[in-house]
Scaffold this motif. Structure first.
Motif, mmCIF file in Angstrom:
data_model
loop_
_atom_site.group_PDB
_atom_site.id
_atom_site.type_symbol
_atom_site.label_atom_id
_atom_site.label_comp_id
_atom_site.label_asym_id
_atom_site.label_seq_id
_atom_site.Cartn_x
_atom_site.Cartn_y
_atom_site.Cartn_z
ATOM 1 N N CYS A 151 -40.624 118.010 68.980
ATOM 2 C CA CYS A 151 -41.118 116.965 68.088
ATOM 3 C C CYS A 151 -39.972 116.249 67.396
ATOM 4 N N PHE A 152 -40.084 114.927 67.283
ATOM 5 C CA PHE A 152 -39.236 114.205 66.342
ATOM 6 C C PHE A 152 -39.857 114.356 64.961
ATOM 7 N N GLU A 153 -39.126 114.980 64.058
ATOM 8 C CA GLU A 153 -39.597 115.243 62.706
ATOM 9 C C GLU A 153 -38.411 115.205 61.730
ATOM 10 N N THR B 208 -43.725 107.047 71.558
ATOM 11 C CA THR B 208 -44.444 107.544 72.726
ATOM 12 C C THR B 208 -43.949 108.903 73.178
ATOM 13 N N TYR B 209 -42.780 109.333 72.718
ATOM 14 C CA TYR B 209 -42.234 110.621 73.148
ATOM 15 C C TYR B 209 -42.004 111.536 71.952
ATOM 16 N N CYS B 210 -41.898 112.833 72.244
ATOM 17 C CA CYS B 210 -41.705 113.865 71.213
ATOM 18 C C CYS B 210 -42.652 113.668 70.034
ATOM 19 N N PRO B 211 -43.969 113.533 70.288
ATOM 20 C CA PRO B 211 -44.892 113.222 69.198
ATOM 21 C C PRO B 211 -44.909 114.317 68.138
ATOM 22 N N ASP C 265 -33.506 109.977 64.560
ATOM 23 C CA ASP C 265 -33.647 108.997 65.643
ATOM 24 C C ASP C 265 -35.137 108.734 65.802
ATOM 25 N N SER C 266 -35.475 107.625 66.445
ATOM 26 C CA SER C 266 -36.849 107.360 66.866
ATOM 27 C C SER C 266 -37.863 107.527 65.736
#
Length: 798
Positions: free
Chosen positions: A239-241, A191-194, A308-309
């Motif tokens: 962004c999480f990448e 839901t975060y850092c899409p 992470d995530s």
């Protein structure tokens, strides 16, 4: 004596200069509404303001600066208000984001100043050339469903505070598209850092997400970017990448599988990302990046958070499940050094791909990597940083998560990472910043005046001295882009937010006299009679936070995720049935076999605090923290009795309710710590005296938490102050909903009569599998005696 307000009220024409910079028109309309409603607004070339005219302009070309004012030489950004002898008014800034910031001074702080102040031009050089949010809780991240949130107000306030950028990539939906098996948790983190693939597609992944889903997300991002443009700010991404991709994509292209990136105790289904070492995947990410900038050409940067995530770089040391990945980076039997170097090379190639793709549209585009997860790869990453390849850090002196800074008050404290208690930035950071600059790279540095990682879900908690410590240090060592962690709080949510006002003032004056500023702001808000007392309240709040040893960092930073305010805290959680616990466990950050469901000491394999350290922390909180909160509440009651008008009463009630909420929050933190100290001391010792002391401490803890929950419930039911974030859509793991009060009532009911329960935690809890309970091995050896001698003191602390 004529003032700036007088000059502005005589304006008959308001001229803006640029046909493309919308912020000039925004400022024109706001100044028109504030001072001269009858004035005509039109575009006109030139910078001078004849009689009866207000000239508004952004002047980005430094070659023009000297012609505007002889002191505007040297390459530093500036804002200027000037009133000519003929009566014309000039409102000029070197950058778009500074123009609205200047507008707020012209219409507010400076309006009553005499014209003589502006005759030669009142010039301010901002302390930080750029300032941006990092993980903006309200606008884009896990709090974006908060009720009564106004995006326009929020972005306008960023500009008012002196920000240069807005974080724009948030999901349009309350929950992410990603799903998992029933009872799993990992999908909630999406839901975060899409990631980039939540907004646009490439040739590789076209069709794997629904078009209406992508369109909604892109429209949400575009709206944020449009608001940024309205107020002169530049949009950016966090962004999480490289994040995991849908299974059916890898079923079609199995040769592109990268690393497994799910958490082994948060997921029941494996997630894999794409191998960024493969040229097809590299082209995929280049297309995503370029396609997104084609949609929003003003995007200025992408900050990559990772490992992470559901995201991670192949073969890096800190992936959830260890070094792994596809077959294109390095052979898995190589040594640590070779693997770390290859992993770093792969990571930096990815960063260059994103930078180069972005620069096809925006020549200023830069990429940032958050450095903390990459302690093994740090030096190899550092060697490759350069133009548009930047870093985002808490400290450049630190490799990994072990921060090179200590708690400001306690040598006993273990962790302050990400919190306001990381309140210094040493001179030793400066050579590293200089080294980066020589490479053409930059360091964006975190500071945290807000709610995330500090007191979530509470709003408007004050600690201006801690904030001042950090921003003063950052300015001293030459930080150019501070990252305001977790974003700001809307003014309508917390109208007397001294932390944010301090940041705004310091941006205009790096030599700010803190005490004088605080007193002046207090007078502005509450009047002269009670101003000094209001400053004392802020001081008590600041000292309380300085006195918080953060016994369990994850609960202090993410207490909502663990439902601390709404779940019963009793000596044996399993004495309460699973049916009765369901009301909070539905959104608790725990799979069915995660020990944190029944044991506050452990989460996903982490030992969060040992009983001995828990005892120490309770002692420190009782001795130093709670007297500060109690003193603040006592003073606020005195101020409430002394208040004689609506203005005074409004400020006092606001601050009193927030302090009550803070008191409840700290009590729950202490009581969870007491649970660990009491339960685990009891379980780990055979000493009868220590066991008696532990049970007495737990009894006191249960009774105190019941009273604490009653106080919290009363505040919830009676206060008119917006003292906590509440979703307008529904409860999630990350945010409470309007049923919060009903859950607190349930907590009270479930805790009553539990104060004398025998402490117990099933040591085999994590091994439970439905239907296979008989397979569990039961420990038969005697516990090892542990613990410490008790003297008089609350919760059995000497």
């Amino acid at each position: 004596m004529s003032t700036l307000r007088d000059a502005l009220s005589q304006v008959r024409t308001i001229q803006y200069t640029s046909p493309t910079l919308l912020v000039e028109q925004t400022v024109a309309r706001e100044l028109q509404a504030a001072f001269s409603p009858g004035a005509a607004i039109k575009r006109s070339a030139g910078l001078n303001a004849p009689r009866g005219t207000l000239r508004i302009a952004v002047v980005p070309d430094s070659k023009q600066w000297k012609t505007i004012h002889r002191s505007l030489v040297g390459g530093k950004d500036w804002i200027m208000a000037r009133v000519s002898e003929g009566g014309g008014v000039e409102v000029l800034a070197s950058k778009p984001h500074l123009l609205y910031y200047l507008c707020t001074f012209v219409s507010g702080d400076w309006a009553a100043m005499p014209l003589s102040v502006f005759a030669a031009g009142k010039i301010v050089v901002p302390t930080f050339p750029n300032m941006r949010p990092a993980y903006d809780v309200f606008l884009t991240q896990h709090g974006r469903t908060v009720r009564n949130f106004d995006r326009d107000e929020y972005v306008r306030n960023l500009a008012r505070l002196g920000f240069s950028h807005v974080e724009v990539n948030g999901l349009a939906m309350p929950v992410p598209f990603e799903r998992g098996p029933q009872g799993e948790l990992l999908h909630r983190f999406y839901t975060y850092c899409p990631s980039l693939d939540q907004f646009v597609t490439s040739k590789l992944n076209n069709g794997y997400y629904d078009d209406d889903y992508l369109q909604a997300n892109l429209n949400f991002l575009k709206t944020n970017a449009e608001l940024a443009e309205k107020y002169g700010l530049a949009p950016g991404l966090v962004c999480f990448e490289p994040r995991s991709v849908p299974d059916n994509l890898l079923q079609r292209y199995p040769m592109l599988r990268g690393a497994r990136v799910d958490h082994p105790i948060r997921s029941w289904h494996p997630r894999f990302n794409l191998s960024i070492a493969h040229p097809v995947v590299q082209q995929h990410y280049a297309e995503l990046m370029e396609n997104l900038l084609r949609e929003v050409p003003t995007i200025d940067y992408i900050s990559i958070w990772s490992n992470d995530s559901g995201a991670g770089f192949e073969y890096t040391n800190s992936l959830y499940v260890g070094r792994n990945g596809g077959g294109y980076v390095i052979r898995e039997w190589k040594g640590d050094k070779e693997i770390a170097e290859s992993a770093a090379n792969n990571l930096m190639r990815y960063m260059r791909i994103l930078r180069d793709a972005g620069r096809k549209v925006n020549p200023r585009f830069r990429t940032l990597i958050r450095l903390e997860p990459f302690w093994a790869e740090h030096d190899y990453i550092w060697a490759q940083l350069g133009d548009g390849l930047d870093v985002e850090v808490s400290s450049l002196l630190t490799k990994g998560w072990k921060l090179a800074y200590k708690h400001p008050k306690y040598k006993e404290a273990r962790e302050i990472h990400g919190t306001a208690l990381h309140n210094r930035f040493a001179d030793a950071e400066k050579p590293l910043i200089s080294e980066l600059k020589k490479k053409g790279s930059r360091a964006d540095v975190y500071f945290n005046p807000g709610l995330g990682w500090n007191h979530e879900p509470l709003l408007g908690v004050t600690f201006p001295w801690l904030v001042f410590d950090k921003i003063k240090d950052m300015a001293k060592v030459g930080v150019e882009t501070p990252c305001y962690t977790s974003g700001t709080i809307p003014p309508t949510f917390a109208p007397y937010n001294i932390n944010q006002e301090l940041v705004r003032a310091f941006q205009a004056d790096k030599n700010l006299d803190l005490q004088a500023f605080l007193l002046a702001k207090a007078k502005e808000w509450i009047g002269s009679r009670l101003a000094a007392d209001l400053v004392k309240v802020w001081k008590h709040s600041d000292e309380a936070l300085r006195s918080h040893p953060i016994p369990i960092w994850i609960y202090s930073s993410w207490g909502v995720w663990y439902r601390l305010l709404t779940r019963p805290i009793v000596p044996n959680v399993e004495k309460i049935s699973e049916e009765d616990r369901a009301y909070y466990e539905k959104f608790l950050l725990a799979t069915s076999h995660n020990r944190c469901r029944v044991d506050f000491r452990y989460d996903v394999g982490f030992d969060l605090v040992d009983p001995k350290h828990a005892q120490i922390c309770i002692k420190l909180m009782n001795r130093n923290l709670f007297p500060e909160i109690e003193a603040a509440l006592k003073l606020l009651k005195k101020m409430r009795a002394a208040a004689t008008n609506n203005v005074e009463r409004a400020v006092v009630e606001d601050q009193y309710d927030r302090m009550r909420a803070l008191f409840c929050w700290y009590r729950t933190q202490r009581n969870v710590t007491a649970w660990v100290a009491g339960v685990h001391t009891y379980l780990e010792t055979t000493d009868k005296r220590k066991r008696r002391e532990s049970r007495a401490m737990l009894k006191e803890m249960v009774l105190d938490e019941i009273e604490n929950a009653k106080d919290l419930l009363d505040l919830w039911e009676t206060s008119k102050t917006n003292w906590m974030i509440v979703s307008g859509v529904g409860e999630t793991t990350f945010i409470y909903y309007k049923n919060f009060g009903e859950q607190v009532k349930r907590k009270i009911q479930l805790m009553k009569g539990r104060e004398n329960d025998e402490p117990y935690v099933d040591p085999d809890f994590q091994w439970r599998v439905p239907g296979f309970e008989d397979y569990l091995y039961k420990e038969t050896s005697q516990p090892v005696p542990k613990g410490r001698k008790k003297a008089d003191g609350s919760f059995g602390v000497s």
